[in-house]
Motif scaffolding. Structure first.
Motif, mmCIF file in Angstrom:
data_model
loop_
_atom_site.group_PDB
_atom_site.id
_atom_site.type_symbol
_atom_site.label_atom_id
_atom_site.label_comp_id
_atom_site.label_asym_id
_atom_site.label_seq_id
_atom_site.Cartn_x
_atom_site.Cartn_y
_atom_site.Cartn_z
ATOM 1 N N GLY A 1 0.836 -1.191 0.000
ATOM 2 C CA GLY A 1 0.000 0.000 0.000
ATOM 3 C C GLY A 1 0.872 1.243 0.000
ATOM 4 N N ALA A 2 0.350 2.330 -0.535
ATOM 5 C CA ALA A 2 1.100 3.588 -0.572
ATOM 6 C C ALA A 2 0.136 4.745 -0.668
ATOM 7 C CB ALA A 2 2.077 3.610 -1.749
ATOM 8 N N LEU A 3 0.599 5.895 -0.213
ATOM 9 C CA LEU A 3 -0.172 7.127 -0.346
ATOM 10 C C LEU A 3 0.762 8.206 -0.861
ATOM 11 C CD1 LEU A 3 -2.729 8.514 2.242
ATOM 12 C CD2 LEU A 3 -1.361 10.012 0.832
ATOM 13 N N GLY A 4 0.417 8.752 -2.015
ATOM 14 C CA GLY A 4 1.204 9.829 -2.589
ATOM 15 C C GLY A 4 0.523 11.159 -2.350
ATOM 16 N N ARG B 1 1.558 -6.899 -9.908
ATOM 17 C CA ARG B 1 0.725 -7.203 -11.069
ATOM 18 C C ARG B 1 -0.578 -6.415 -11.038
ATOM 19 N NH1 ARG B 1 -3.224 -10.984 -12.027
ATOM 20 N NH2 ARG B 1 -2.976 -11.793 -9.909
ATOM 21 N N THR B 2 -1.240 -6.375 -9.873
ATOM 22 C CA THR B 2 -2.555 -5.741 -9.786
ATOM 23 C C THR B 2 -2.470 -4.415 -9.040
ATOM 24 O OG1 THR B 2 -3.066 -6.894 -7.726
ATOM 25 C CG2 THR B 2 -3.679 -7.980 -9.788
ATOM 26 N N LEU B 3 -3.437 -3.543 -9.274
ATOM 27 C CA LEU B 3 -3.440 -2.227 -8.642
ATOM 28 C C LEU B 3 -4.874 -1.764 -8.428
ATOM 29 C CD1 LEU B 3 -1.660 0.315 -7.821
ATOM 30 C CD2 LEU B 3 -2.259 1.213 -10.074
ATOM 31 N N LEU B 4 -5.099 -1.149 -7.273
ATOM 32 C CA LEU B 4 -6.338 -0.439 -6.986
ATOM 33 C C LEU B 4 -5.951 0.957 -6.532
ATOM 34 C CD1 LEU B 4 -9.369 -0.134 -6.435
ATOM 35 C CD2 LEU B 4 -9.022 -1.254 -4.225
ATOM 36 N N GLY B 5 -6.408 1.970 -7.235
ATOM 37 C CA GLY B 5 -6.053 3.344 -6.910
ATOM 38 C C GLY B 5 -7.276 4.209 -6.714
ATOM 39 N N VAL B 6 -7.245 5.048 -5.662
ATOM 40 C CA VAL B 6 -8.365 5.938 -5.344
ATOM 41 C C VAL B 6 -7.790 7.280 -4.908
ATOM 42 C CG1 VAL B 6 -10.308 6.345 -3.785
ATOM 43 C CG2 VAL B 6 -9.887 4.045 -4.658
ATOM 44 N N ALA B 7 -8.360 8.353 -5.425
ATOM 45 C CA ALA B 7 -7.931 9.695 -5.032
ATOM 46 C C ALA B 7 -8.544 10.079 -3.686
ATOM 47 C CB ALA B 7 -8.320 10.710 -6.096
ATOM 48 N N ILE B 8 -7.802 10.879 -2.914
ATOM 49 C CA ILE B 8 -8.286 11.419 -1.642
ATOM 50 C C ILE B 8 -8.456 12.923 -1.798
ATOM 51 C CG2 ILE B 8 -7.741 11.813 0.792
ATOM 52 C CD1 ILE B 8 -6.196 9.206 0.783
ATOM 53 N N SER B 9 -9.658 13.415 -1.531
ATOM 54 C CA SER B 9 -9.945 14.843 -1.660
ATOM 55 C C SER B 9 -10.102 15.478 -0.288
ATOM 56 C CB SER B 9 -11.229 15.070 -2.462
ATOM 57 O OG SER B 9 -11.078 14.604 -3.784
ATOM 58 N N VAL B 10 -9.593 16.712 -0.162
ATOM 59 C CA VAL B 10 -9.758 17.496 1.051
ATOM 60 C C VAL B 10 -10.329 18.848 0.642
ATOM 61 C CG1 VAL B 10 -8.596 18.599 2.998
ATOM 62 C CG2 VAL B 10 -7.859 16.332 2.231
ATOM 63 N N ARG B 11 -11.509 19.162 1.148
ATOM 64 C CA ARG B 11 -12.201 20.408 0.821
ATOM 65 C C ARG B 11 -12.366 20.595 -0.697
ATOM 66 N NH1 ARG B 11 -13.195 24.568 4.269
ATOM 67 N NH2 ARG B 11 -12.756 24.182 6.460
ATOM 68 N N GLY B 12 -12.699 19.515 -1.375
ATOM 69 C CA GLY B 12 -12.982 19.590 -2.796
ATOM 70 C C GLY B 12 -11.769 19.576 -3.697
ATOM 71 N N ILE C 1 -7.994 17.653 -4.773
ATOM 72 C CA ILE C 1 -7.267 16.392 -4.651
ATOM 73 C C ILE C 1 -6.042 16.604 -3.759
ATOM 74 C CG2 ILE C 1 -6.124 14.514 -5.867
ATOM 75 C CD1 ILE C 1 -9.098 14.733 -6.413
ATOM 76 N N TYR C 2 -5.987 15.863 -2.658
ATOM 77 C CA TYR C 2 -4.862 15.944 -1.723
ATOM 78 C C TYR C 2 -3.774 14.941 -2.091
ATOM 79 C CZ TYR C 2 -2.276 15.537 2.675
ATOM 80 O OH TYR C 2 -1.280 15.484 3.620
ATOM 81 N N GLY C 3 -4.196 13.751 -2.507
ATOM 82 C CA GLY C 3 -3.237 12.707 -2.849
ATOM 83 C C GLY C 3 -3.963 11.490 -3.364
ATOM 84 N N ASP C 4 -3.207 10.426 -3.584
ATOM 85 C CA ASP C 4 -3.769 9.193 -4.138
ATOM 86 C C ASP C 4 -3.355 8.003 -3.289
ATOM 87 O OD1 ASP C 4 -5.009 10.298 -6.546
ATOM 88 O OD2 ASP C 4 -2.956 10.772 -7.130
ATOM 89 N N LEU C 5 -4.316 7.133 -3.072
ATOM 90 C CA LEU C 5 -4.098 5.919 -2.299
ATOM 91 C C LEU C 5 -3.952 4.747 -3.265
ATOM 92 C CD1 LEU C 5 -4.043 4.485 0.471
ATOM 93 C CD2 LEU C 5 -6.554 4.427 0.388
#
Length: 444
Positions: free
Chosen positions: A79-82, A151-162, A164-168
């Motif tokens: 797992g990672a958070l950018g 091989r596999t990836l699941l990515g979701v953006a994280i928003s703060v106050r509308g 984009i803060y980063g990506d999970l």
């Protein structure tokens, strides 16, 4: 005719047919129940995760918790958070979990991801993405040297106050299966909660900084106290809204006499902070009558506060250090405050236990006890507030002994480093603000 009767009446199901249908129906119900239980477990896990993330009060801990929680919810190996930079086109921080030490070192050598490849795709197009084969994705550019195979990836953006803060990012389910729609839904829900937690902790930090700055504005800058050296430090409470009433002060008086004070107004609000400021200013005015001993000054202060203020109860220690022979004489009076600490060269730290007297604001008619101690050259006297030692799991006497051991261990440090070491390694739980004032007599 018998044949026509058989045509008019349908054949009843046989017992084996009923058993077969019942088994099929029970199997379907069992499958639905298992799915329902799985969904309930995921929802409970998500709820527990949101609560755990919300408890963190430091941003690095929140970001780390988001990553590890997402990994647990979907059973991911990595797992990672950018965290995006100001331009939103690249990363300024990358928190990665699940890597071995060797893999982590290899990734650190290659530096932060530069927003290329599949990770960059999510930056440019912040919609949830599931990839069953990373190398087959149109945006894939391969992995840097030493990077673990994924091989596999699941990515979701994280928003703060509308925004984009980063990506999970999550990779490699432990069961070897690709991420599915359920995984995506639970991580999207987690990302929504994560955005709120990040905003809360950033607000928490701003409030804490503002409260600390306000408190510091009320505290004095120590004057030149030669021939003595002195240092002081203030640390706010862990809760940002808890303004404190802790204060310290030192005043140079004629004939090489120094007056020092440490105090704590009961309460954690603006009223306590204002009461602290007014008490400190009144005491400063009274100290310039340098002929009065500390007990008499505290008595006068107590009566003045009672007459013209509605200040809450206050604990304090007032001391005078004056020359005597080849050394120095410490005279002090305590109003319900914790005892000072004395460290003489070549000796252990000693707590100066004495009759404490009543706190200010309790009974102005009671006498103020006076105490005296001869100080050798190069001795250090430490005054502090109870926020330095209070811990719900420890007795006060136990914390005082621990503080004395810490003071002895750091006694050789210059005073600014000495008070910082005590504030960094204090035996309290940090729930209250703390102040330390240390003064060192001249060497022989």
């Amino acid at each position: 005719m018998s044949g026509s009767r058989e045509g008019r009446h349908p054949r009843h199901p046989t017992l084996p047919d009923l058993h077969s249908r019942l088994r099929t129906e029970l199997g379907r119900i069992d499958e639905q129940l298992r799915g329902l239980l799985s969904t309930m477990d995921r929802l409970q896990g998500l709820l527990d995760a949101v609560v755990a993330i919300s408890r963190e009060v430091e941003l690095p801990a929140v970001l780390h918790r988001i990553v590890t929680t997402a990994m647990e919810l979907v059973g991911a190996r990595y797992g990672a958070l950018g965290v995006l930079n100001r331009s939103g086109e690249g990363l300024e921080q990358f928190i990665a979990e699940g890597l071995s030490e060797q893999e982590r070192r290899a990734v650190e050598v290659s530096g932060l991801p530069r927003g290329l490849g599949v990770l960059g795709h999510l930056i440019r197009y912040p919609e949830p993405m599931r990839v069953d084969e990373i190398t087959a994705h149109p945006s894939s550019v391969g992995f840097p040297s030493g990077h673990p195979p994924m091989r596999t990836l699941l990515g979701v953006a994280i928003s703060v106050r509308g925004e984009i803060y980063g990506d999970l990012y999550l990779s490699e389910r432990l069961d070897g299966q690709p991420f599915d729609r359920h995984d995506e839904n639970v991580v999207v829900a987690l990302a929504s909660a994560a955005g709120i937690a990040i905003e809360n902790v950033r607000l928490f930090e701003r409030i804490r900084i503002d409260a600390e700055q306000f408190q510091r504005l009320l505290l004095p800058t120590l004057p030149d106290l030669r021939p003595f050296t002195a240092a002081a430090i203030y640390r706010p409470a862990a809760e940002p809204s808890q303004l404190g009433g802790d204060w310290y002060d030192a005043v140079q008086l004629p004939d090489d006499v120094v007056a020092v004070v440490i105090g704590d107004v009961v309460g954690h609000d603006l009223q306590a902070a204002a009461a602290m400021a007014s008490t400190r200013n009144m005491l400063r005015a009274l100290l310039f009558d340098h002929r009065n001993p500390p007990g008499a000054v505290l008595t006068q202060l107590d009566r003045t506060l009672e007459a013209i203020t509605s200040n809450p109860v206050t604990t304090t220690t007032l001391a005078r250090i004056e020359p005597e022979g080849a050394g120095w004489r410490l005279r002090w009076s305590t109003a319900g405050h914790v005892p000072p600490l004395l460290i003489a060269p070549g000796h252990r730290a000693e707590l100066l236990y004495s009759e404490p007297g009543l706190p200010l604001g309790v009974d102005t008619g009671q006498p103020r006890p006076e105490h005296s101690r001869l100080l050798p050259p190069a001795a250090t006297v430490v005054f502090f507030t109870d926020g330095l030692i209070e811990h719900p799991g420890h007795a006060i006497d136990e914390s005082l002994r621990e503080l004395a051991e810490l003071a002895a261990a750091y006694a050789a440090l210059p005073l600014p480093e000495f008070v910082r070491a005590l504030a960094d390694h204090h035996p309290s739980d940090g729930h209250d603000d703390m102040a330390i004032l240390a003064l060192r007599t001249p060497p022989a």
